[in-house]
Design a protein around this motif. Sequence first.
Motif, PDB file in Angstrom:
ATOM      1  N   ARG B  87      -3.075 -23.158  -7.432  1.00  0.00           N
ATOM      2  CA  ARG B  87      -4.180 -23.924  -7.991  1.00  0.00           C
ATOM      3  C   ARG B  87      -5.496 -23.587  -7.277  1.00  0.00           C
ATOM      4  N   VAL B  88      -5.435 -23.509  -5.969  1.00  0.00           N
ATOM      5  CA  VAL B  88      -6.649 -23.217  -5.196  1.00  0.00           C
ATOM      6  C   VAL B  88      -7.135 -21.797  -5.463  1.00  0.00           C
ATOM      7  N   PHE B  89      -6.218 -20.853  -5.459  1.00  0.00           N
ATOM      8  CA  PHE B  89      -6.619 -19.470  -5.729  1.00  0.00           C
ATOM      9  C   PHE B  89      -7.227 -19.338  -7.118  1.00  0.00           C
ATOM     10  N   ALA B  90      -6.692 -20.101  -8.041  1.00  0.00           N
ATOM     11  CA  ALA B  90      -7.207 -20.023  -9.415  1.00  0.00           C
ATOM     12  C   ALA B  90      -8.648 -20.516  -9.492  1.00  0.00           C
ATOM     13  N   SER B  91      -9.053 -21.316  -8.511  1.00  0.00           N
ATOM     14  CA  SER B  91     -10.398 -21.891  -8.555  1.00  0.00           C
ATOM     15  C   SER B  91     -11.436 -21.011  -7.857  1.00  0.00           C
ATOM     16  N   VAL B  92     -10.996 -19.898  -7.292  1.00  0.00           N
ATOM     17  CA  VAL B  92     -11.955 -18.960  -6.701  1.00  0.00           C
ATOM     18  C   VAL B  92     -12.391 -17.969  -7.774  1.00  0.00           C
ATOM     19  N   PRO B  93     -13.705 -17.872  -8.029  1.00  0.00           N
ATOM     20  CA  PRO B  93     -14.169 -16.946  -9.069  1.00  0.00           C
ATOM     21  C   PRO B  93     -13.810 -15.504  -8.719  1.00  0.00           C
ATOM     22  N   LEU B  94     -13.336 -14.762  -9.690  1.00  0.00           N
ATOM     23  CA  LEU B  94     -12.933 -13.375  -9.445  1.00  0.00           C
ATOM     24  C   LEU B  94     -14.159 -12.491  -9.292  1.00  0.00           C
ATOM     25  N   PRO B  95     -14.092 -11.509  -8.405  1.00  0.00           N
ATOM     26  CA  PRO B  95     -15.218 -10.589  -8.246  1.00  0.00           C
ATOM     27  C   PRO B  95     -15.323  -9.640  -9.435  1.00  0.00           C
ATOM     28  N   ALA B  96     -16.561  -9.318  -9.810  1.00  0.00           N
ATOM     29  CA  ALA B  96     -16.752  -8.260 -10.811  1.00  0.00           C
ATOM     30  C   ALA B  96     -16.277  -6.957 -10.190  1.00  0.00           C
ATOM     31  N   MET B 113     -13.861 -18.934   1.016  1.00  0.00           N
ATOM     32  CA  MET B 113     -13.990 -19.824   2.170  1.00  0.00           C
ATOM     33  C   MET B 113     -14.368 -21.239   1.746  1.00  0.00           C
ATOM     34  N   ASP B 114     -15.223 -21.342   0.734  1.00  0.00           N
ATOM     35  CA  ASP B 114     -15.574 -22.663   0.215  1.00  0.00           C
ATOM     36  C   ASP B 114     -14.323 -23.452  -0.171  1.00  0.00           C
ATOM     37  N   GLN B 115     -13.410 -22.779  -0.840  1.00  0.00           N
ATOM     38  CA  GLN B 115     -12.196 -23.459  -1.273  1.00  0.00           C
ATOM     39  C   GLN B 115     -11.312 -23.818  -0.085  1.00  0.00           C
ATOM     40  N   PHE B 116     -11.257 -22.919   0.886  1.00  0.00           N
ATOM     41  CA  PHE B 116     -10.417 -23.185   2.051  1.00  0.00           C
ATOM     42  C   PHE B 116     -10.937 -24.380   2.850  1.00  0.00           C
ATOM     43  N   THR B 117     -12.248 -24.533   2.865  1.00  0.00           N
ATOM     44  CA  THR B 117     -12.790 -25.683   3.586  1.00  0.00           C
ATOM     45  C   THR B 117     -12.686 -26.953   2.748  1.00  0.00           C
ATOM     46  N   ALA B 118     -12.738 -26.792   1.429  1.00  0.00           N
ATOM     47  CA  ALA B 118     -12.616 -27.960   0.552  1.00  0.00           C
ATOM     48  C   ALA B 118     -11.196 -28.521   0.593  1.00  0.00           C
ATOM     49  N   HIS B 119     -10.225 -27.656   0.851  1.00  0.00           N
ATOM     50  CA  HIS B 119      -8.819 -28.072   0.902  1.00  0.00           C
ATOM     51  C   HIS B 119      -8.209 -27.633   2.230  1.00  0.00           C
ATOM     52  N   HIS B 167     -10.549 -11.979   8.683  1.00  0.00           N
ATOM     53  CA  HIS B 167     -11.738 -12.692   9.128  1.00  0.00           C
ATOM     54  C   HIS B 167     -11.841 -14.044   8.429  1.00  0.00           C
ATOM     55  N   THR B 168     -11.587 -14.038   7.157  1.00  0.00           N
ATOM     56  CA  THR B 168     -11.658 -15.279   6.392  1.00  0.00           C
ATOM     57  C   THR B 168     -10.589 -16.272   6.837  1.00  0.00           C
ATOM     58  N   MET B 169      -9.348 -15.802   6.895  1.00  0.00           N
ATOM     59  CA  MET B 169      -8.272 -16.695   7.298  1.00  0.00           C
ATOM     60  C   MET B 169      -8.459 -17.157   8.740  1.00  0.00           C
ATOM     61  N   GLY B 170      -8.933 -16.258   9.572  1.00  0.00           N
ATOM     62  CA  GLY B 170      -9.139 -16.616  10.972  1.00  0.00           C
ATOM     63  C   GLY B 170     -10.166 -17.717  11.141  1.00  0.00           C
ATOM     64  N   TYR B 171     -11.269 -17.617  10.403  1.00  0.00           N
ATOM     65  CA  TYR B 171     -12.273 -18.669  10.505  1.00  0.00           C
ATOM     66  C   TYR B 171     -11.786 -19.969   9.876  1.00  0.00           C
ATOM     67  N   ASP B 211     -20.421 -28.675  18.043  1.00  0.00           N
ATOM     68  CA  ASP B 211     -20.930 -28.884  16.700  1.00  0.00           C
ATOM     69  C   ASP B 211     -20.462 -27.769  15.764  1.00  0.00           C
ATOM     70  N   CYS B 212     -20.513 -26.538  16.275  1.00  0.00           N
ATOM     71  CA  CYS B 212     -19.884 -25.444  15.531  1.00  0.00           C
ATOM     72  C   CYS B 212     -20.371 -25.370  14.107  1.00  0.00           C
ATOM     73  N   GLU B 213     -21.641 -25.050  13.925  1.00  0.00           N
ATOM     74  CA  GLU B 213     -22.123 -24.972  12.557  1.00  0.00           C
ATOM     75  C   GLU B 213     -21.528 -23.727  11.958  1.00  0.00           C
ATOM     76  N   PHE B 214     -20.611 -24.031  11.073  1.00  0.00           N
ATOM     77  CA  PHE B 214     -19.513 -23.144  10.742  1.00  0.00           C
ATOM     78  C   PHE B 214     -19.923 -22.003   9.821  1.00  0.00           C
ATOM     79  N   ALA B 215     -20.640 -22.348   8.787  1.00  0.00           N
ATOM     80  CA  ALA B 215     -20.984 -21.367   7.757  1.00  0.00           C
ATOM     81  C   ALA B 215     -21.779 -20.201   8.355  1.00  0.00           C
ATOM     82  N   GLY B 216     -22.718 -20.532   9.234  1.00  0.00           N
ATOM     83  CA  GLY B 216     -23.526 -19.495   9.862  1.00  0.00           C
ATOM     84  C   GLY B 216     -22.690 -18.541  10.698  1.00  0.00           C
ATOM     85  N   GLU B 217     -21.795 -19.113  11.494  1.00  0.00           N
ATOM     86  CA  GLU B 217     -20.865 -18.322  12.285  1.00  0.00           C
ATOM     87  C   GLU B 217     -20.104 -17.318  11.428  1.00  0.00           C
TER      88      GLU B 217
END
Lengths: 234, 234
Positions: B87-96, B113-119, B167-171, B211-217
């Motif tokens: 379900r989560v993977f289905a909600s990630v828009p596919l790259p052109a 990453m948005d989806q991973f943080t949302a869930h 990198h994505t999974m690690g963050y 605080d770890c402002e995450f997105a910038g990292e």
Amino acid sequence: MVICIHRKFRNPPLPNPLTYDAVMPPTETRLPLNRERIIDAAVTYADDNGVEELSMRKLGAELGVEAMSLYNHVKNKDDIFDGMIDRVFASVPLPAIDAEWTTAIRETVLKAMDQFTAHPWMVNLLMQRGNYGNSSLLFMDRALGLLRNAGFSDEDTHHAWQMLASHTMGYAFQMVSGGPKDKDWEGIEGQLADLAEDYPNVARLAPYLGDCEFAGEFAFGLEIIIDGLNARLH
Amino acid sequence: MVICIHRKFRNPPLPNPLTYDAVMPPTETRLPLNRERIIDAAVTYADDNGVEELSMRKLGAELGVEAMSLYNHVKNKDDIFDGMIDRVFASVPLPAIDAEWTTAIRETVLKAMDQFTAHPWMVNLLMQRGNYGNSSLLFMDRALGLLRNAGFSDEDTHHAWQMLASHTMGYAFQMVSGGPKDKDWEGIEGQLADLAEDYPNVARLAPYLGDCEFAGEFAFGLEIIIDGLNARLH
DNA sequence: ACCTGAACACCGTTCAAGT
DNA sequence: ACCTGAACACCGTTCAAGT
């Protein structure tokens, strides 16, 4: 495997009772239970059977004791998990804090990865428990000191470490999450062949995904990251 | 929250029975249980309460049904987990697949990453279940195609993807494993102050860790990786 | 065809009781 | 001080029985 002397007294005697009595007289072989022995047994059990198989009752049995006895030396199951994490971090050699940073950090990261692959449950536990034990703090402190001494600003030190840690955890993650658990790889590969028209790129790269010679992959990415960080340093 | 009409018939009637009868006549409001509704409820429940709180009995209650009824539409709990991942993977828009690769891959990775943080449970489930559902295969296929079309060899395509995924999974991992679970952050920060002489670098960088402002990292590291891969491409 | 209650074999953890 | 048995409140899952 955990050597469990205590347990032998609850089981039928060994084949040769003479040797048995000679080697281990009952009174002094009954080494007392303590936190360290419990963590040891837990690590070994998880290595052999997977963390998901680890239960207080089984761990007690492994130590020749009822599950409830464990609570005299350990707060609860999470406490055991924390102990296991700390044990693994303690086994990673600390980086020399004033060495040339690229070679020192590469060495350290590779050693850490060695431990993560040696104990596949590590990454899982780390995720659900966090990593704020003494060993992990010390390890992290040395790594940060190494980067700081190399000339990174406080902020960039944090960036660099976060990046290296993510790369390491990410690869360890991929290794652990590896293949599908229930279904057999045969089925998956057959499915891939069938659905080659749906997922052509996955199908063509399947050989790379399958054997996945892991160390090389990891080192490849590590060099790119170290190069990138070094470029930003100068 | 999951809307559970069925359940209302097992509970005391609503305050205003007239409205109640008018809006939902009993016979047709009883929407049948099916796999999709179960997965939906599971995702919502895990979002709200954490995966570790999800049980067949609670999920059944959420749907106004006994736990055992779920087994008519779902193989077992792992099957539910697989459904949630998909379900989560289905909600990630596919790259052109034929866009300029650096911007396209950056966009895709950030959306993932948005989806991973949302869930926050996603990374956990992925680790114990693997990711070989249809949605994840399709997502991966598109990403690999994009890299291949950009000019990477088969081997380098795999390297690049593995690196980006790590990198994505690690963050995501670091975000989820976040802080210590039982102990409060107060205690940890006090401890850090006390032990500043033992872990001076950790102590000095604590504000960044905290605080770890995450997105910038995450974006910081992503650029280094994309740059490195691009350099190797040309 | 779908839902249910009772049951099975497990969990982690508590607690009073033993030595 | 350390270990134990019984108990509690949970799990996932099976199965015969209901409609």
